[in-house]
Design an enzyme around this catalytic site. Structure first.
Site, PDB file in Angstrom:
ATOM      1  N   ASP A  57      -8.284  -9.267   4.489  1.00 50.45           N
ATOM      2  CA  ASP A  57      -8.028  -8.062   5.277  1.00 50.45           C
ATOM      3  C   ASP A  57      -9.063  -7.868   6.380  1.00 50.45           C
ATOM      4  O   ASP A  57      -9.924  -6.993   6.254  1.00 50.45           O
ATOM      5  CB  ASP A  57      -8.002  -6.840   4.339  1.00 50.45           C
ATOM      6  CG  ASP A  57      -7.392  -5.622   5.012  1.00 50.45           C
ATOM      7  OD1 ASP A  57      -7.013  -5.723   6.181  1.00 50.45           O
ATOM      8  OD2 ASP A  57      -7.292  -4.578   4.341  1.00 50.45           O
ATOM      9  N   GLU A 114       0.826  -1.214   0.000  1.00 54.44           N
ATOM     10  CA  GLU A 114       0.000   0.000   0.000  1.00 54.44           C
ATOM     11  C   GLU A 114       0.861   1.266   0.000  1.00 54.44           C
ATOM     12  O   GLU A 114       0.636   2.196   0.774  1.00 54.44           O
ATOM     13  CB  GLU A 114      -0.959  -0.021   1.190  1.00 54.44           C
ATOM     14  CG  GLU A 114      -1.903  -1.217   1.145  1.00 54.44           C
ATOM     15  CD  GLU A 114      -2.983  -1.192   2.203  1.00 54.44           C
ATOM     16  OE1 GLU A 114      -2.739  -0.690   3.310  1.00 54.44           O
ATOM     17  OE2 GLU A 114      -4.087  -1.711   1.919  1.00 54.44           O
ATOM     18  N   GLU A 117     -12.477  -2.150  12.234  1.00 55.20           N
ATOM     19  CA  GLU A 117     -12.488  -1.401  10.977  1.00 55.20           C
ATOM     20  C   GLU A 117     -13.606  -1.846  10.041  1.00 55.20           C
ATOM     21  O   GLU A 117     -14.265  -1.022   9.421  1.00 55.20           O
ATOM     22  CB  GLU A 117     -11.124  -1.564  10.297  1.00 55.20           C
ATOM     23  CG  GLU A 117     -11.070  -0.962   8.908  1.00 55.20           C
ATOM     24  CD  GLU A 117      -9.705  -1.141   8.241  1.00 55.20           C
ATOM     25  OE1 GLU A 117      -8.773  -1.663   8.879  1.00 55.20           O
ATOM     26  OE2 GLU A 117      -9.589  -0.743   7.064  1.00 55.20           O
TER      27      GLU A 117
HETATM   28  C1  BDP Z   1      -6.099  -2.133   6.000  1.00 52.48           C
HETATM   29  C2  BDP Z   1      -6.400  -0.776   6.558  1.00 52.48           C
HETATM   30  C3  BDP Z   1      -5.232   0.173   6.438  1.00 52.48           C
HETATM   31  C4  BDP Z   1      -3.978  -0.473   7.008  1.00 52.48           C
HETATM   32  C5  BDP Z   1      -3.762  -1.805   6.327  1.00 52.48           C
HETATM   33  C6  BDP Z   1      -2.609  -2.573   6.938  1.00 52.48           C
HETATM   34  O1  BDP Z   1      -7.512  -0.248   5.860  1.00 52.48           O
HETATM   35  O2  BDP Z   1      -5.556   1.343   7.131  1.00 52.48           O
HETATM   36  O3  BDP Z   1      -2.881   0.337   6.846  1.00 52.48           O
HETATM   37  O4  BDP Z   1      -4.894  -2.625   6.497  1.00 52.48           O
HETATM   38  O5  BDP Z   1      -2.883  -3.520   7.665  1.00 52.48           O
HETATM   39  O6  BDP Z   1      -7.119  -2.970   6.419  1.00 52.48           O
HETATM   40  O7  BDP Z   1      -1.463  -2.263   6.692  1.00 52.48           O
END
Ligand code: BDP
Length: 679
Positions: free
Chosen positions: A379, A305, A407
């Site tokens: 996730d 990401e 989340e």
């Molecule tokens: C996702 C979240 C994000 C996190 C990412 C992670 O939306 O904010 O940075 O995981 O785990 O679920 O790195």
């Protein structure tokens, strides 16, 4: 006369204290409320807690004794003495206490962090002994003893021992240096960087809460890391927190931004094979250990990401992790390297990515690297099968990462007890043959993304405290029964009245399934609103990263719905051990809850129940809503047993949850209908 009347009124008020507290309950005390105990056990408790004795000035034993005194004074209305009286409590290790040494207790079985609680006679007195091989074991045992009183268990003829099954039990805070919290729904970050190194009472209470459930590590900063935390001014503040947490057995870790040598060190590259880069990390690590001698290590999100990582230099995750591991090794530190990656080809099934990238690296990581894997391959969804990495990377230390903050499960508004979810994941079958066939047996570490913040009740909602608690208890014993954990938490947090305990356990145990039903039934996933992840948005299909779109995951069209992950599709099912894979890939065997995760089936697909898929989907949505409606009614009926403030706070959240469950159901059904045109 007036005075007498007043005294009579006060006595009267105190005698009903167990149901009508004389103080406001605002949730701050968590499960360590220590409110007055009433009932048949009171006399026994009083007679067995006349003193708390510890024979050493060690800080950890000091906080253990202080906690016992505080708990006993609160619950039994009388502070215990510090020297041995009839029926007291004696705590310590054989090394710190000659009296305990003389008892020759069988401590070899409880390991470094375990403890033993025994009724015994010492110098002619009947005592309850809390003994361990280490000071931290004594602290854990002291909390266990307090828990006995808090949950109304007798103190006669006690003979119990316990020890943690996993060595590293950590919280991951996704806290930024500006005090925002990524995916935080409980106020701002606990860490007040402006006023640190000044220590606030809240930091101590945080440490007490964690020690009470056995958490022994905390990563202070967000995985989307800011290199600034590695600079000297911040490290001074981090050191102050480490000092405050040390007596509670909690070691501090930081997230390390892979590009820090460039950002802070002025180097041209962060290539892990570059000698200057390696030297920078070594010097930085040495600097950290000079002020924090028991620093735990680094948590790293790399090439994920948008985060920097070794792949920018054509190096592997192992190359990057090993470089940091080499800097930490002389100090006994570890690197937790996250496996949350999905930047492979556009057509690749996102859930395959972590396995495809990490499993070939098995055996290439240093011993002080722990690969940290999210519980499911996607996730933190309301329901996912467990990641196929567990049990597969047999030459690598692996951690399971869970998300305590909700989340994808309705933030801190929805009541969802996650003990059941983590327990399912930890008990899932893996690729490992024979004895070690459950995920829990293949991991050394468990990490939970924290749900704490500056809200007075720490977690945003009173019931989200249960998830922090359950995470710690499952980290201690991954095989523990989540309903037993829920019951413990309810007794400590709300009270021991069975008219309260029984219905609340039942409510909590069904709560996560309700969320699955109204959000993502039958194996659906990732249908939440873009980026904030709140509320339904199954129609999203226009985002440039394919796997950020809901439509990518559900693949609904006029004929059917679901993601084909069998051999005719992405074949992600084949990442599991053959016997597990067969159960997922075979339409006749796949459990209903994973049907649309592994298969694309027609809307008319005949379910086990005999009903068509579409009918059953609608039923799940309805069932989820009905469950939330039932929780609302049940909670309303518990008003006599709960303090007014917390009762109202929970009721308000439940009512909002009902609105949102209806929103999820109606929006989802309307959207599916626009595609399948079914009634
Ligand atoms: C996702 C979240 C994000 C996190 C990412 C992670 O939306 O904010 O940075 O995981 O785990 O679920 O790195």
């Amino acid at each position: 006369m007036l005075r007498l009347l007043l005294i009579a009124q006060i006595v009267c008020a105190l005698s009903v204290a167990s149901t009508t507290p004389a103080w406001a309950e605002d949730g701050y005390d968590l499960w360590l409320r220590y409110r007055p105990v009433a009932g048949p056990l009171l006399q026994q408790y009083r007679s067995k807690t006349t003193s708390v004795v510890q024979q050493s000035a060690n800080p950890t034993l000091g906080v253990a004794a202080t906690e016992l005194r505080r708990g006993i004074a609160g619950m039994l209305g009388r502070p215990p003495a510090a020297s041995m009286r009839d029926g007291g409590i004696l705590i310590g290790t054989p090394r710190s206490s000659p009296r305990i040494a003389r008892l020759n207790l069988p401590l070899s079985g409880v390991g470094r962090e375990g403890f033993l609680i025994r009724s015994a006679r010492v110098d002619g007195h009947p005592v309850t002994v809390v003994a361990a091989n280490s000071d931290i074991g004594v602290l854990y045992g002291s909390f266990a003893l307090l828990r006995r009183i808090q949950t109304a268990k007798p103190l006669t003829s006690v003979s119990t021992s316990d020890a943690p099954r996993l060595s590293l039990r950590m919280l991951n805070h996704w806290d930024n240096l500006d005090r925002t919290v990524e995916r935080g729904y409980a106020g701002s970050s606990l860490w007040n960087w402006d006023t640190l190194p000044r220590i606030e009472q809240r930091y101590i209470d945080y440490a007490r809460a964690n020690a009470s459930i056995g958490i022994n590590a905390t990563v202070l900063t967000n995985v989307n890391a800011n290199a600034q935390v590695l600079t000297a001014p911040y490290l001074r503040k981090v050191a102050a927190l480490a000092d405050a947490f040390r007596p509670y057995g909690i070691r501090v870790y930081l997230t390390a931004r892979f590009s820090a040598p460039v950002e802070l060190g002025g180097l041209k590259t962060a290539d892990p094979e570059d000698p200057a880069v390696r030297a920078w990390w070594k010097a930085k690590t040495d600097e950290i250990y000079r002020s924090i001698p028991d620093f735990g290590g680094f948590l790293v999100k790399a090439n994920s990401e948008g985060q920097p990582g070794p792949q920018a230099y054509k190096r592997t995750h192992a190359d990057g992790a090993n470089m940091m591991a080499d800097a930490l090794a002389p100090h006994g530190g570890v690197v937790l390297w996250r496996a949350f990656v999905y930047s492979l080809g556009r057509d690749q099934d996102r859930i395959r990515a972590a396995y495809d990238e990490f499993v070939p690296l098995d055996g290439k990581f240093r011993r002080n690297v722990i690969v940290q894997v999210k519980n499911g391959p996607l996730d933190f969804q309301p329901r996912e099968p467990v990641s196929p990495i567990f049990g597969t990377m047999r030459s690598t230390r692996v951690a399971l990462e869970a998300q305590i903050t909700k989340e994808y499960l309705g933030f801190s508004t929805h009541l969802a007890y996650l003990g059941t979810m983590w327990s399912d994941a930890l008990g899932s079958r893996t690729a490992r043959p024979k004895q070690a066939s459950q995920v829990a047996d293949t991991i050394s570490t468990i990490a939970g993304v924290a749900n704490t913040g500056t809200d007075r009740n720490w977690s945003g909602s009173d019931f989200d405290q249960a998830n922090w608690y359950a995470f710690g208890r499952l980290a201690w014993n991954p095989h523990a029964d989540p309903s037993v954990i829920a019951q413990e938490w309810i007794r400590m947090t709300w009270g021991n009245d069975p008219r309260l305990v029984r219905p609340v356990v039942a409510m909590m145990m069904r709560s996560r399934e309700a969320v699955v039903d109204y959000m993502t039934p039958l194996g659906l996933s990732h249908l939440m609103g873009t980026s904030h992840h709140h509320g339904p948005a199954p129609w999203i299909s226009d985002l440039s990263t394919p796997s950020w779109n809901s439509a990518y995951f559900h693949r609904a069209d006029a004929n059917g719905i679901g993601f084909d992950r069998t051999a005719s599709g992405s074949n992600a099912a084949a990442q599991y051990a053959p016997e597990v894979a067969r159960g997922f890939a075979n339409l006749a065997q796949v459990p209903d809850e994973y049907l649309l995760w592994f298969h694309h089936v027609p809307w008319t697909h005949r379910m086990r129940s005999g009903r068509p898929l579409w009918t059953e989907m609608v039923e799940h949505y309805d069932r989820g809503v009905a469950e939330v409606r039932a929780m609302n009614a049940q909670w309303a009926g518990l008003r006599p047993y709960v303090d007014a403030h917390r009762h109202a706070a929970v009721a308000a959240k439940l009512s909002k949850q009902l609105d949102e469950a209806v929103w999820w159901r109606d929006a989802s059904i309307a959207y599916w209908q626009s595609i399948n045109k079914l009634p």
